[in-house]
Design an enzyme around this catalytic site. Structure first.
Site, PDB file in Angstrom:
ATOM      1  N   HIS A 159       0.841  -1.194   0.000  1.00  0.00           N
ATOM      2  CA  HIS A 159       0.000   0.000   0.000  1.00  0.00           C
ATOM      3  C   HIS A 159       0.882   1.252   0.000  1.00  0.00           C
ATOM      4  O   HIS A 159       1.835   1.327   0.763  1.00  0.00           O
ATOM      5  CB  HIS A 159      -0.892   0.061   1.247  1.00  0.00           C
ATOM      6  CG  HIS A 159      -1.518  -1.248   1.619  1.00  0.00           C
ATOM      7  ND1 HIS A 159      -1.489  -1.741   2.897  1.00  0.00           N
ATOM      8  CD2 HIS A 159      -2.204  -2.154   0.875  1.00  0.00           C
ATOM      9  CE1 HIS A 159      -2.136  -2.901   2.934  1.00  0.00           C
ATOM     10  NE2 HIS A 159      -2.570  -3.174   1.717  1.00  0.00           N
ATOM     11  N   TYR A 202       4.057   2.719  13.789  1.00  0.00           N
ATOM     12  CA  TYR A 202       4.432   3.741  12.815  1.00  0.00           C
ATOM     13  C   TYR A 202       3.821   5.089  13.166  1.00  0.00           C
ATOM     14  O   TYR A 202       2.669   5.195  13.576  1.00  0.00           O
ATOM     15  CB  TYR A 202       4.081   3.321  11.387  1.00  0.00           C
ATOM     16  CG  TYR A 202       2.722   2.731  11.156  1.00  0.00           C
ATOM     17  CD1 TYR A 202       1.712   3.488  10.587  1.00  0.00           C
ATOM     18  CD2 TYR A 202       2.459   1.395  11.466  1.00  0.00           C
ATOM     19  CE1 TYR A 202       0.462   2.949  10.346  1.00  0.00           C
ATOM     20  CE2 TYR A 202       1.213   0.837  11.218  1.00  0.00           C
ATOM     21  CZ  TYR A 202       0.213   1.616  10.663  1.00  0.00           C
ATOM     22  OH  TYR A 202      -1.019   1.077  10.419  1.00  0.00           O
TER      23      TYR A 202
END
Length: 479
Positions: free
Chosen positions: A72, A135
């Site tokens: 992605h 993240y």
């Protein structure tokens, strides 16, 4: 975890994918476990990591070996690391340009992190059970976000997965991603139209900004009272600031005399100081470029010409409130404070008033001891667009029209002449005489001339005021 203990220094290395960075993290461990500085802005920025202003932290937990996610590409930057366990990471550059399709892979354990620029496709395969990778991203997740995908097993990318995909755990959605050869590349930042929010969009400058920005290829969205109030903190909180790159604040309370009244004073401060202060905070928080338009009324007019570094010395409430707003705007890391004077555009202004008086045969008395230069909104808007497109050093820039110094009396005479009326119908009068016996009048600076040296040095020279005035009146007469 003892093998991770202090085995390497903090470091950053480039990869074949432009802007994609691999970060070595120092992990300190003993028999109790380990500790690391997973994200340390100052040290990492000094080593070359972009100061990307993360706003959201996400964690993905994977219970089994072989869980594989991706590929992605998201419309935000990511700083990816592992809290526990180990993953194989694979990245494919999906941005338009010569690096499209470039692949990079590495193992991420607690001692490794990566910086993934927006538009680079990312995928992760867990190599240990109970793996959690985390993240940081510099934009809030949104269901409207546009992703770019490519298939995990794409033959062109040819990623050497440690666990073959036929034995991996993959979602049906990820199985359905397209081949690289059919992917529409993620648009490069340089080709994306900059998104600008214009406040005070219904005012003289606001209208000119909206038109000129659109002509220059920007995406311009305008807001104004009563629907949007820049001094309303909740209204600002309701804006999705990720939709904008630049804010041009053309909103202001400009009723100079009304600002001296009990009713007008708080309104002037609210619009001219509180509003810009809130916008400055927003700009700093969301890494936006803020352009704020100020006035020569922040000076007392005792200098024959005003430079950008002259300390403020306002005479009245309007000037004081504008000076307050200026000080707040300067706190925004990326800002242009544009100081202007004697603005003329589409709407009520001095030139239009003189045209009306000339047409009706009125013989006005006009002050001849207030001197400066007119600023037509066409030139002001073009100057602002020059700043936001060329990006010279941030700070304060004077911006008015060029040309000779004139008084309001000189301008009035020229307007009468352009309207085919006798310029001698205009009578000169001093400011003191004009306002004698009148109450509630704000003090005016007598010298409004702005030094244009700085704006010229960065490549923008405004047109002469007299040329703009002649064109403005001729167009108005033909409407």
């Amino acid at each position: 975890m003892s093998e991770l203990s202090s085995r390497k220094e903090l470091g950053i290395e480039e990869t074949p994918i432009p802007g994609f960075l691999r970060i070595d993290l120092t992990v300190h461990g003993d028999n109790r476990g380990w500790f690391k500085e997973n994200w340390q802005r100052e040290k990492m920025v000094d080593l070359g990591l972009p100061d990307f202003h993360p706003v959201q932290n996400n964690i993905s937990f994977n219970d089994e070996i072989g869980v594989t996610r991706g590929i992605h590409a998201e419309p935000w930057d990511k700083f990816v690391s592992v809290a526990t366990g180990k993953v194989f990471g694979a990245w494919v550059d999906l941005r338009e340009g010569p690096s499209f399709g470039t692949v990079y892979t590495t193992i991420i354990d607690p001692s490794v992190a990566v910086f993934v620029p927006r538009g680079v496709g990312n995928a992760y395969q867990t190599l240990e059970p109970h793996t959690a990778y985390t993240y940081l991203v510099n934009d809030h997740w949104s269901p409207q976000a546009q992703y770019t995908y490519v298939h995990l097993g794409d033959r062109t990318a040819n990623i050497a997965w440690p666990i073959p995909l036929e034995h991996a755990i993959i979602s049906d959605k990820d199985h359905a991603h397209p081949a690289l050869e059919t992917v529409i590349p993620f648009p490069a930042q340089r080709n994306r139209r900059q998104r600008v929010l214009v406040t005070g969009a219904n005012g003289q400058l606001g209208r000119a900004m909206m038109q000129r920005l659109t002509d220059a290829g920007y995406q311009a969205h305008g807001v104004d009272l009563p629907d949007f109030d820049i001094s309303d903190e909740q209204a600002l909180a309701n804006v999705n600031w990720s939709e904008y790159d630049i804010v041009v604040n053309a909103a202001a309370w400009t009723q100079v005399d009304a600002a001296e009244t009990d009713e007008g004073r708080p309104l002037a401060w609210r619009a001219n100081a509180t509003g810009p202060a809130l916008l400055s905070r927003v700009a700093a928080r969301h890494d936006l470029l803020l352009v704020h338009v100020s006035s020569e009324y922040v000076f007392d007019g005792k200098h024959s010409i005003h430079t950008e570094d002259e300390p403020p010395s306002p005479l009245g409430v309007y000037g004081q409130s504008k000076a307050g707003g200026d000080a707040a705007v300067c706190a925004a890391p990326r800002h242009y404070l544009v100081r202007t004077s004697w603005v003329v555009g589409e709407g009520k202004n001095f030139v239009r008033t003189m045209m009306s008086l000339a047409e009706r045969g009125v013989k006005p008395a006009v002050v001849n001891d207030q001197v400066g230069r007119l600023t037509f909104t066409s030139e002001l808007a073009e100057g602002i667009i020059h700043l936001i497109s060329q990006r010279p050093e941030y700070g304060t820039y004077n911006l008015s029209c060029e040309g000779e110094v004139t008084s309001w009396f000189d301008i009035a005479q020229r307007v009468f002449e352009l309207c085919g009326k006798d310029p001698q119908s205009v009578t000169p009068v001093s400011t003191e005489e004009y306002f004698h016996g009148k109450e509630g009048i704000a003090p005016r600076p007598l010298h409004s001339l702005l030094d244009l040296t700085k704006i010229k040095k960065v490549g923008f020279t405004p047109r002469p005021a007299h040329e703009c005035l002649d064109e403005y009146v001729k167009v108005a007469l033909n409407q």
